[in-house]
Write a protein that holds these residues in place. Structure first.
Motif, PDB file in Angstrom:
ATOM      1  N   GLY A   1     -10.747  -8.654  -2.584  1.00  0.00           N
ATOM      2  CA  GLY A   1     -12.110  -9.142  -2.763  1.00  0.00           C
ATOM      3  C   GLY A   1     -12.249 -10.005  -4.002  1.00  0.00           C
TER       4      GLY A   1
ATOM      5  N   THR B   1     -11.343   6.211   8.534  1.00  0.00           N
ATOM      6  CA  THR B   1     -11.902   7.224   7.643  1.00  0.00           C
ATOM      7  C   THR B   1     -13.424   7.220   7.763  1.00  0.00           C
ATOM      8  OG1 THR B   1     -10.097   6.690   6.122  1.00  0.00           O
ATOM      9  CG2 THR B   1     -11.869   8.091   5.278  1.00  0.00           C
TER      10      THR B   1
ATOM     11  N   GLY C   1     -14.746  -6.662   0.096  1.00  0.00           N
ATOM     12  CA  GLY C   1     -13.369  -6.314   0.395  1.00  0.00           C
ATOM     13  C   GLY C   1     -13.264  -5.112   1.316  1.00  0.00           C
ATOM     14  N   VAL C   2     -14.076  -4.111   1.060  1.00  0.00           N
ATOM     15  CA  VAL C   2     -14.032  -2.893   1.879  1.00  0.00           C
ATOM     16  C   VAL C   2     -14.545  -3.162   3.288  1.00  0.00           C
ATOM     17  CG1 VAL C   2     -15.038  -0.599   2.141  1.00  0.00           C
ATOM     18  CG2 VAL C   2     -14.194  -1.335  -0.088  1.00  0.00           C
TER      19      VAL C   2
ATOM     20  N   LEU D   1     -13.115  -6.173   9.995  1.00  0.00           N
ATOM     21  CA  LEU D   1     -12.506  -7.431  10.414  1.00  0.00           C
ATOM     22  C   LEU D   1     -10.981  -7.346  10.462  1.00  0.00           C
ATOM     23  CD1 LEU D   1     -15.108  -8.652  10.790  1.00  0.00           C
ATOM     24  CD2 LEU D   1     -14.891  -9.924   8.670  1.00  0.00           C
ATOM     25  N   LEU D   2     -10.360  -6.973   9.360  1.00  0.00           N
ATOM     26  CA  LEU D   2      -8.905  -6.871   9.333  1.00  0.00           C
ATOM     27  C   LEU D   2      -8.435  -5.644  10.116  1.00  0.00           C
ATOM     28  CD1 LEU D   2      -8.258  -9.304   7.865  1.00  0.00           C
ATOM     29  CD2 LEU D   2      -7.760  -8.010   5.804  1.00  0.00           C
TER      30      LEU D   2
ATOM     31  N   LEU E   1      -5.637   6.373   1.314  1.00  0.00           N
ATOM     32  CA  LEU E   1      -6.980   5.812   1.272  1.00  0.00           C
ATOM     33  C   LEU E   1      -7.289   5.195  -0.083  1.00  0.00           C
ATOM     34  CD1 LEU E   1      -9.714   5.353   2.587  1.00  0.00           C
ATOM     35  CD2 LEU E   1     -10.366   7.678   1.940  1.00  0.00           C
TER      36      LEU E   1
ATOM     37  N   ASP F   1     -16.288   9.888   3.276  1.00  0.00           N
ATOM     38  CA  ASP F   1     -15.078  10.020   2.473  1.00  0.00           C
ATOM     39  C   ASP F   1     -14.838   8.781   1.630  1.00  0.00           C
ATOM     40  OD1 ASP F   1     -14.686  12.508   3.487  1.00  0.00           O
ATOM     41  OD2 ASP F   1     -13.148  11.927   4.941  1.00  0.00           O
ATOM     42  N   ILE F   2     -15.151   7.632   2.197  1.00  0.00           N
ATOM     43  CA  ILE F   2     -14.924   6.381   1.474  1.00  0.00           C
ATOM     44  C   ILE F   2     -15.851   6.271   0.269  1.00  0.00           C
ATOM     45  CG2 ILE F   2     -15.093   3.864   1.630  1.00  0.00           C
ATOM     46  CD1 ILE F   2     -14.158   4.067   4.514  1.00  0.00           C
TER      47      ILE F   2
ATOM     48  N   SER G   1      -6.759  -3.206   9.385  1.00  0.00           N
ATOM     49  CA  SER G   1      -5.389  -2.770   9.148  1.00  0.00           C
ATOM     50  C   SER G   1      -5.389  -1.793   7.987  1.00  0.00           C
ATOM     51  CB  SER G   1      -4.508  -3.969   8.810  1.00  0.00           C
ATOM     52  OG  SER G   1      -4.673  -4.360   7.474  1.00  0.00           O
ATOM     53  N   GLY G   2      -5.114  -0.552   8.291  1.00  0.00           N
ATOM     54  CA  GLY G   2      -5.050   0.411   7.210  1.00  0.00           C
ATOM     55  C   GLY G   2      -5.936   1.613   7.446  1.00  0.00           C
ATOM     56  N   PRO G   3      -6.006   2.504   6.451  1.00  0.00           N
ATOM     57  CA  PRO G   3      -6.743   3.763   6.600  1.00  0.00           C
ATOM     58  C   PRO G   3      -8.261   3.557   6.557  1.00  0.00           C
ATOM     59  CG  PRO G   3      -5.166   3.833   4.759  1.00  0.00           C
ATOM     60  CD  PRO G   3      -5.337   2.416   5.150  1.00  0.00           C
ATOM     61  N   LEU G   4      -8.701   2.380   6.109  1.00  0.00           N
ATOM     62  CA  LEU G   4     -10.133   2.182   5.888  1.00  0.00           C
ATOM     63  C   LEU G   4     -10.961   2.202   7.177  1.00  0.00           C
ATOM     64  CD1 LEU G   4     -10.788  -0.333   2.993  1.00  0.00           C
ATOM     65  CD2 LEU G   4     -11.054   2.134   3.118  1.00  0.00           C
TER      66      LEU G   4
ATOM     67  N   ALA H   1      -8.274  -3.420  -1.285  1.00  0.00           N
ATOM     68  CA  ALA H   1      -9.508  -4.092  -0.867  1.00  0.00           C
ATOM     69  C   ALA H   1     -10.223  -4.698  -2.062  1.00  0.00           C
ATOM     70  CB  ALA H   1     -10.418  -3.108  -0.146  1.00  0.00           C
ATOM     71  N   LEU H   2     -10.225  -3.982  -3.166  1.00  0.00           N
ATOM     72  CA  LEU H   2     -10.848  -4.506  -4.388  1.00  0.00           C
ATOM     73  C   LEU H   2     -10.127  -5.740  -4.890  1.00  0.00           C
ATOM     74  CD1 LEU H   2     -12.652  -4.357  -6.910  1.00  0.00           C
ATOM     75  CD2 LEU H   2     -11.072  -2.681  -7.869  1.00  0.00           C
TER      76      LEU H   2
ATOM     77  N   VAL I   1     -14.727  -6.058   4.896  1.00  0.00           N
ATOM     78  CA  VAL I   1     -13.800  -6.947   5.597  1.00  0.00           C
ATOM     79  C   VAL I   1     -12.607  -6.161   6.110  1.00  0.00           C
ATOM     80  CG1 VAL I   1     -12.089  -8.753   5.202  1.00  0.00           C
ATOM     81  CG2 VAL I   1     -14.454  -9.130   4.516  1.00  0.00           C
ATOM     82  N   ASP I   2     -12.070  -5.279   5.267  1.00  0.00           N
ATOM     83  CA  ASP I   2     -10.909  -4.500   5.671  1.00  0.00           C
ATOM     84  C   ASP I   2     -11.240  -3.604   6.857  1.00  0.00           C
ATOM     85  OD1 ASP I   2      -8.553  -3.143   5.890  1.00  0.00           O
ATOM     86  OD2 ASP I   2      -8.412  -2.583   3.781  1.00  0.00           O
TER      87      ASP I   2
ATOM     88  N   ALA J   1      -5.567   1.936  -0.338  1.00  0.00           N
ATOM     89  CA  ALA J   1      -6.231   0.927   0.492  1.00  0.00           C
ATOM     90  C   ALA J   1      -7.478   0.388  -0.208  1.00  0.00           C
ATOM     91  CB  ALA J   1      -6.605   1.510   1.848  1.00  0.00           C
ATOM     92  N   LEU J   2      -8.214   1.259  -0.880  1.00  0.00           N
ATOM     93  CA  LEU J   2      -9.411   0.814  -1.595  1.00  0.00           C
ATOM     94  C   LEU J   2      -9.054  -0.095  -2.767  1.00  0.00           C
ATOM     95  CD1 LEU J   2     -11.570   4.078  -1.567  1.00  0.00           C
ATOM     96  CD2 LEU J   2     -12.001   1.944  -0.339  1.00  0.00           C
TER      97      LEU J   2
ATOM     98  N   ARG K   1       0.824  -1.207   0.000  1.00  0.00           N
ATOM     99  CA  ARG K   1       0.000   0.000   0.000  1.00  0.00           C
ATOM    100  C   ARG K   1       0.860   1.260   0.000  1.00  0.00           C
ATOM    101  NH1 ARG K   1      -1.987   1.671   4.891  1.00  0.00           N
ATOM    102  NH2 ARG K   1      -2.219  -0.512   5.482  1.00  0.00           N
TER     103      ARG K   1
END
Lengths: 200, 200
Positions: A164, B180, B164-165, B171-172, A153, B184-185, B174-177, A160-161, B167-168, A156-157, A139
């Motif tokens: 997935g 935020t 994916g989003v 659950l995970l 960000l 914004d996402i 780990s990261g900016p997700l 994630a994609l 889960v991140d 990270a997206l 990342r």
DNA sequence: GTCTATAAACCGATAGAC
DNA sequence: GTCTATCGGTTTATAGAC
């Protein structure tokens, strides 16, 4: 039937000199590692038992422990080398194509080391930690190729994609994603990825 | 210390008439269900033990079995009701906004029933099957809103992105997700989603 | 309504025979 | 180099006491 006697002893074999022993050992270790990889990928860390690995490799459970020390160490051996691709760089225009090429490669050939990690990342703390380190590295390098205040960000997206899509195709296997050619998939993903990479 | 004696017996309580017993039972069941949900979400099916659920609920392990029959039945009780949102429909233009609104909702408030399913979908066959049915239903309805020959594939990619989003973030972690705001996402996701929905 | 006691199975890991 | 035997721990699930 307590004695399937599968393979390794080889009754009418040559007298085991030092070299032959070492070769035998290497081959047996490789067989155990292959069986462990298959089971870890298929059922994850918790449901994979040392006994099942031994049976699949045609050896005894004690031998697996003798070679690899512990179940955790065996799992680390399997997942080691499952490093992510060298991370894309260069002008933002080419980054999309590089990422998509890497994804196409991962969709075509099953990256078993990574799949073992992915399968257990939600339920095994060690797997989650290893995955977290890998994605962090990827990342950061990906974010450097994005010229925007929210580059982290966006990176990270994108990850994630990718995760997935790979999880759906290789692990869940439910849906159109595992019967479509990688080329068709990345063709649909290219415009979406462009919007996420477009910083400036 | 074998007797924490947490809660349920209530020494100086009213004499247990029929109604009081039923109420007590309902409240105890609800407490067990809440504890089970938390543990299933946090550690998944395999690592969650009946004993740990009982301890977290302040009751005995035998009582959990008495109420829910089996660990698998308890898990089904927890994940039941974790149905996906009513599935978007209408003109393709509004579909993107509906999907993004549902995603924002899932990012803001943790949907625990779905999270329990997501946590175990890679390592538990039953969870994987239930997830597969849910996503199949959602994917079919989503594909109907896409006017393209590869509508199914496009819908599958959208679902892979959403999963994916989530889960991140949940659950995970780990990261900016997960630091935020949902707004914004989804703002970053809107253009990407448009490209996947644009069939005609 | 809740808990104790226990059955039956399975796991990872160890020690040692061959 | 490979396997047998086993220990010690944990699990789900059952039967029954209070």
């Amino acid at each position: 039937m307590p004695k399937p006697t599968a393979g390794p002893p080889a009754p009418g074999d040559v007298p085991p000199r030092g070299d032959a022993r070492a070769g035998q050992r290497r081959r047996t270790q490789a067989r155990i590692l292959a069986a462990a990889t298959e089971l870890f990928v298929a059922t994850g860390y918790e449901r994979t038992t040392i006994r099942a690995v031994a049976q699949a490799a045609g050896v005894d459970a004690g031998l697996v422990m003798h070679y690899f020390g512990s179940k955790q160490a065996l799992f680390e051996q399997v997942t080691r080398g499952g490093q992510l691709p060298p991370a894309p760089s260069g002008p933002p225009d080419q980054v999309a194509d590089q990422v998509l090429a890497q994804l196409a490669e991962a969709l075509a050939n099953e990256p078993v080391q990574s799949l073992a990690l992915l399968r257990s990342m939600l339920t095994n703390p060690e797997a989650a930690h290893t995955m977290g380190e890998g994605t962090l590295r990827y990342r950061n390098q990906l974010a450097q190729a994005i010229d925007a205040p929210d580059a982290d960000l966006r990176a990270a997206l994108i990850i994630a994609l990718i995760i997935g899509v790979i999880v759906d195709r290789h692990l869940l296997k439910s849906g159109p994603l595992n019967t479509t050619t990688p080329a068709d998939i990345i063709a649909l993903l290219r415009p979406a990825l462009r919007t996420l990479l477009a910083g400036a």
